[in-house]
Design an enzyme around this catalytic site. Structure first.
Site, PDB file in Angstrom:
ATOM      1  N   LYS A 233       0.821  -1.211   0.000  1.00 39.59           N
ATOM      2  CA  LYS A 233       0.000   0.000   0.000  1.00 39.59           C
ATOM      3  C   LYS A 233       0.858   1.264   0.000  1.00 39.59           C
ATOM      4  CE  LYS A 233      -4.259  -2.056   1.102  1.00 39.59           C
ATOM      5  NZ  LYS A 233      -3.816  -3.456   1.224  1.00 39.59           N
TER       6      LYS A 233
HETATM    7  C1  LIG Z   1      -4.345  -4.546   0.510  1.00 33.06           C
HETATM    8  C2  LIG Z   1      -3.527  -5.769   0.388  1.00 33.06           C
HETATM    9  C3  LIG Z   1      -3.806  -6.755  -0.583  1.00 33.06           C
HETATM   10  C4  LIG Z   1      -5.027  -6.709  -1.489  1.00 33.06           C
HETATM   11  O1  LIG Z   1      -4.962  -5.700  -2.453  1.00 33.06           O
HETATM   12  P1  LIG Z   1      -6.317  -5.187  -3.165  1.00 33.06           P
HETATM   13  O2  LIG Z   1      -5.866  -4.072  -4.027  1.00 33.06           O
HETATM   14  O3  LIG Z   1      -7.235  -4.763  -2.068  1.00 33.06           O
HETATM   15  O4  LIG Z   1      -6.860  -6.332  -3.946  1.00 33.06           O
HETATM   16  C5  LIG Z   1      -2.965  -7.856  -0.663  1.00 33.06           C
HETATM   17  N1  LIG Z   1      -1.912  -7.998   0.167  1.00 33.06           N
HETATM   18  C6  LIG Z   1      -1.607  -7.076   1.106  1.00 33.06           C
HETATM   19  C7  LIG Z   1      -0.437  -7.308   1.998  1.00 33.06           C
HETATM   20  C8  LIG Z   1      -2.387  -5.932   1.252  1.00 33.06           C
HETATM   21  O5  LIG Z   1      -2.078  -5.028   2.194  1.00 33.06           O
END
Ligand SMILES: *Cc1c(COP(=O)(O)O)cnc(C)c1O
Length: 467
Positions: free
Chosen positions: A112
């Site tokens: 993120k």
């Molecule tokens: C948010 C997240 C995801 C999922 O991503 P999306 O864009 O919501 O599909 C996968 N792995 C981690 C570690 C995350 O923080």
């Protein structure tokens, strides 16, 4: 570049309004009016470029003339200088045709950061130009809060309040939020679970007087700036493996589908992507949709990959709109019905369009643990449980030919207990985050009550002019 709503009833807006306003007034999500495209030569020219330069080029196609090119370039350079690896998103080989793209070298060790570092700079810059301030309220089940605090701490025009469920996140996750000592950051441990936090966030965002008083905003993954930022690593990794001269597939551990949809955007922009494997844990609404043609909400269960414990993937609406030939009224009908019934039967033509690119794979808890173990045995790499879901997706998806890149979304040290339970090895915390253990934490405890939180946000915004 103008942005239109997936529900077809809102006026089009520019990039800045699209990223500051969250949902469109008709309840839809913003998408560009047309997809910008890159030629083969333009894509080939990304080879060997620094990550931030590719980011600037791709972002500029979506921003249009609303932010000066030099300013945008500075923001991209600064955002990706916070990453601890000079390649920003390095690639590692794990099989003859298998690679992992490590998206976790940012300040909070989860993918993120890639989008949040850029979004914070974009929105704070725009607020400065408009001589406004805003207060971000964030509900987190763990990772988003850390990434948001790291990105917004010390920003001149933004305050941030993060709510997390008291006692239900790991100590590492909590420390990423609570050890920030800047005056524009406040953390609240809510006596409830993540759903309570999310419900409070929704209630607060619907409070017009609070919204007006403190400039309330959210940073969830429906923000289109986050999607654009996530397209960039599809380009850099595909080009490193021979695109645009050959096509590449991706396997994406998925929850809210922001990451998977960003891959679709990269494809629409001209990147030769063959398949995108949408890998989910047992909360598999997306995997089932792509395999069965029906989008059906299930009951959310807790897994070893908590960032993907989601049963309604916000960004699926964007893909639906595209695949339903951009029919806003049809999209509005389908998602209004989904809110009532929890079911969408995807029309055959739209489903066929989805199947051209997407494959769904649902991965059980046992398979996740076994994949962590076998990856360690075969490659010497410790991977986190979210990445393991992606690796399992790559291994099990039918019909993949050519190179496949698994998006590795979290550092294994962020989930030490799960990794140790599977392998007997405890991953080492990277140097850049190890200092958190000794820092003083600062947070308040509040009941799971929307009025209490709203009063807290108001008082915080009044007491703390942004940094
Ligand atoms: C948010 C997240 C995801 C999922 O991503 P999306 O864009 O919501 O599909 C996968 N792995 C981690 C570690 C995350 O923080």
């Amino acid at each position: 570049m103008r942005y239109v709503s997936t529900r077809g009833q809102a006026p089009s807006v520019g990039f800045i309004d699209a990223i500051l306003s969250g949902l469109a007034p008709d309840g839809g999500l913003y998408v560009p009016e047309t997809w910008p495209t890159l030629t083969k030569d333009e894509i080939a020219a990304f080879a060997g470029q620094p990550y931030h330069a590719v980011a600037t080029e791709i972002l500029s196609r979506f921003v249009g003339n609303e932010i000066a090119r030099d300013t945008l370039a500075d923001m991209c350079a600064e955002a990706y200088a916070t990453f601890s690896h000079s390649a920003v998103v390095p690639l590692k080989q794990i099989a003859p045709q298998g690679f992992i793209a490590e998206l976790f070298h940012g300040p909070s060790l989860a993918f993120k950061d890639v989008a949040m570092q850029l979004l914070a700079r974009l929105s704070d810059h725009v607020l400065g130009e408009q001589k406004r301030t805003q207060t971000i309220l964030c509900a987190t089940s763990g990772d988003t809060g850390g990434a948001a605090v790291e990105a917004f701490r010390g920003r001149a025009n933004t305050r941030i309040v993060v709510m997390f469920p008291d006692g239900r996140i790991s100590e590492v996750q909590r420390r990423f939020m609570t050890t920030a000592d800047e005056g524009n950051v406040a953390c609240v441990a809510v006596a409830g679970d993540f759903d309570d936090c999310q419900a409070i966030l929704k209630t607060a965002l619907q409070d017009a007087s609070l919204k007006q008083a403190v400039g309330l905003a959210a940073v969830n993954s429906i923000n289109f700036a986050r999607i654009v930022a996530q397209c960039v690593y599809y380009f850099t990794t595909a080009v490193a493996l021979g695109a645009p001269h050959r096509s590449i597939s991706f396997a994406v551990p998925s929850g809210n589908f922001g990451d998977g949809f960003a891959g679709y955007v990269a494809k629409r922009m001209g990147l030769p992507i063959d398949k995108i494997v949408v890998a989910t844990n047992s909360n598999d609404i997306l995997a089932r949709a792509f395999e069965e043609g029906r989008y059906v909400r299930g009951v959310t269960t807790a897994t070893q990959s908590p960032a993907m414990d989601i049963q309604s993937a916000s960004n699926f609406e964007r893909l639906y709109f595209e695949c339903a030939r951009r029919d806003g009224l049809e999209t509005a009908r389908a998602f209004a019905a989904f809110a009532e019934t929890g079911i969408i039967d995807i029309p055959p033509q739209a489903y066929a369009a989805m199947r051209e690119t997407f494959v769904g794979v649902s991965v059980s808890e046992g398979e996740t643990a076994r994949t962590i173990v076998s990856t360690l045995r075969e490659t010497g790499e410790l991977i986190d449980p979210h990445t393991a879901v992606g690796v399992a997706g790559m291994r099990r998806a039918p019909g993949l030919t050519g190179p496949v890149v698994v998006l590795s979304t979290a550092h294994p040290a962020k989930f030490p207990d799960t990794v140790a339970a599977a392998t007997g090895e405890t991953p080492t915390m990277p140097r850049t985050a190890a200092h958190l253990a000794g820092k003083t934490e600062r947070y308040d405890r509040l009941p799971a009550d929307a009025d209490a939180i709203k009063a807290y946000v108001r008082a915080f915004a009044e007491g703390h002019a942004p940094a």
